[in-house]
Design an enzyme around this catalytic site. Sequence first.
Site, PDB file in Angstrom:
ATOM      1  N   ASN A   9       1.091  -1.343   0.556  1.00  0.00           N
ATOM      2  CA  ASN A   9      -0.200   0.384   0.180  1.00  0.00           C
ATOM      3  C   ASN A   9       0.709   1.012   0.224  1.00  0.00           C
ATOM      4  OD1 ASN A   9      -1.730   2.497   0.787  1.00  0.00           O
ATOM      5  ND2 ASN A   9      -1.945   1.168   2.358  1.00  0.00           N
ATOM      6  N   LYS A  11       0.575   4.101  -0.851  1.00  0.00           N
ATOM      7  CA  LYS A  11      -0.862   5.073   0.289  1.00  0.00           C
ATOM      8  C   LYS A  11      -0.166   6.838  -0.671  1.00  0.00           C
ATOM      9  CE  LYS A  11      -0.287   3.255   4.928  1.00  0.00           C
ATOM     10  NZ  LYS A  11       0.090   2.978   6.579  1.00  0.00           N
ATOM     11  N   HIS A  96      -9.676   1.665   5.427  1.00  0.00           N
ATOM     12  CA  HIS A  96      -8.833   1.866   6.254  1.00  0.00           C
ATOM     13  C   HIS A  96      -8.731   2.607   7.061  1.00  0.00           C
ATOM     14  CE1 HIS A  96      -4.522   2.865   6.457  1.00  0.00           C
ATOM     15  NE2 HIS A  96      -3.785   1.775   5.764  1.00  0.00           N
ATOM     16  N   GLU A  98      -6.633   4.775   7.963  1.00  0.00           N
ATOM     17  CA  GLU A  98      -7.098   6.416   7.380  1.00  0.00           C
ATOM     18  C   GLU A  98      -7.196   6.542   6.817  1.00  0.00           C
ATOM     19  OE1 GLU A  98      -2.872   5.450   5.690  1.00  0.00           O
ATOM     20  OE2 GLU A  98      -1.838   4.787   7.411  1.00  0.00           O
ATOM     21  N   GLU A 168      -5.764  -5.214  10.398  1.00  0.00           N
ATOM     22  CA  GLU A 168      -4.939  -3.767  11.699  1.00  0.00           C
ATOM     23  C   GLU A 168      -5.281  -2.803  12.583  1.00  0.00           C
ATOM     24  OE1 GLU A 168      -2.347  -2.920   6.840  1.00  0.00           O
ATOM     25  OE2 GLU A 168      -4.260  -1.369   7.249  1.00  0.00           O
ATOM     26  N   GLY A 174       2.206   2.196  10.708  1.00  0.00           N
ATOM     27  CA  GLY A 174       3.116   3.192  10.801  1.00  0.00           C
ATOM     28  C   GLY A 174       3.698   3.840  11.921  1.00  0.00           C
ATOM     29  N   SER A 213       3.333  -1.922  10.532  1.00  0.00           N
ATOM     30  CA  SER A 213       4.879  -1.661  10.012  1.00  0.00           C
ATOM     31  C   SER A 213       5.455  -3.618  10.363  1.00  0.00           C
ATOM     32  CB  SER A 213       4.479  -1.872  12.059  1.00  0.00           C
ATOM     33  OG  SER A 213       4.554   0.176  12.476  1.00  0.00           O
TER      34      SER A 213
END
Length: 256
Positions: A9, A11, A96, A98, A168, A174, A213
């Site tokens: 991904n 991003k 996701h 985010e 996730e 991250g 991560s």
Amino acid sequence: MKKMIIAGNWKMNTLPNEAENLVSNIISGIQNKDYKSEIVVCPPFTNLQTVSTLIYNSKIKLGAQNCFYEPKGAFTGEISIPMLKFFDVEYIIIGHSERRTYFSETDELINKKAKAILESGLKPIICIGETLQEREQGKTFEILFNQLDLCLKDLKDKNFSNIVIAYEPVWAIGTGISATTEQIEEAHNEIKHYIGKKFNLNEDDIVLQYGGSVTADNSEEILSIKNVNGALIGGASLKSEIFLKIIDIAENILQS
Ligand code: PGA
């Protein structure tokens, strides 16, 4: 054999020349090898055309990072599934954390996207995960099961041949702090059990990635966990040598 999907991904990273370099390095790294895992890259929309052209005839599959559920119309700034299909996108990441956090995406919206993606013959990668606060309050499974109930609403058992779920934990994305093997094992067992029961599926037929991560250093431990079917990789997918290392690790696990 267990199914393994290694997905990068990217991003909101890569200008066209950077995307070209990154994917070209990945292509040369996997050339002439007979991989059993699926390899997916999810560049930003602006690089889909470049990447799609470069991966043509390679083992690499194309993913997108988002979509809207309507096929066309007055939805300024959105990208439709037919637009993605045009570039041979096969996977679309939805839900996701985010997008949930910064763009207020709800489970109901994610469910509409999942249905539209499946109807058009593409494959959603549906992300779920708890926050640190929710985990500390002992609410992890209440949160995960609720996300699953809402995101998978109205879907059928037969849809699962095209669905990927990505666990996730929000606190692991991250941050450089991956979930522990025990935490991943527990979450993956519970999620597969929950979906298996709800949709009357064999747990081995549910594809469940881990994300958060993942690096070359921890991927062997993570990907070796029985109910882990690959990884959704952010930061580490932007460096071809690390992404290639993770792909090799996945391959060794599958062939051992
Ligand atoms: P990360 O991101 O690997 O950088 O933690 C994972 C993801 O957001 O899918």
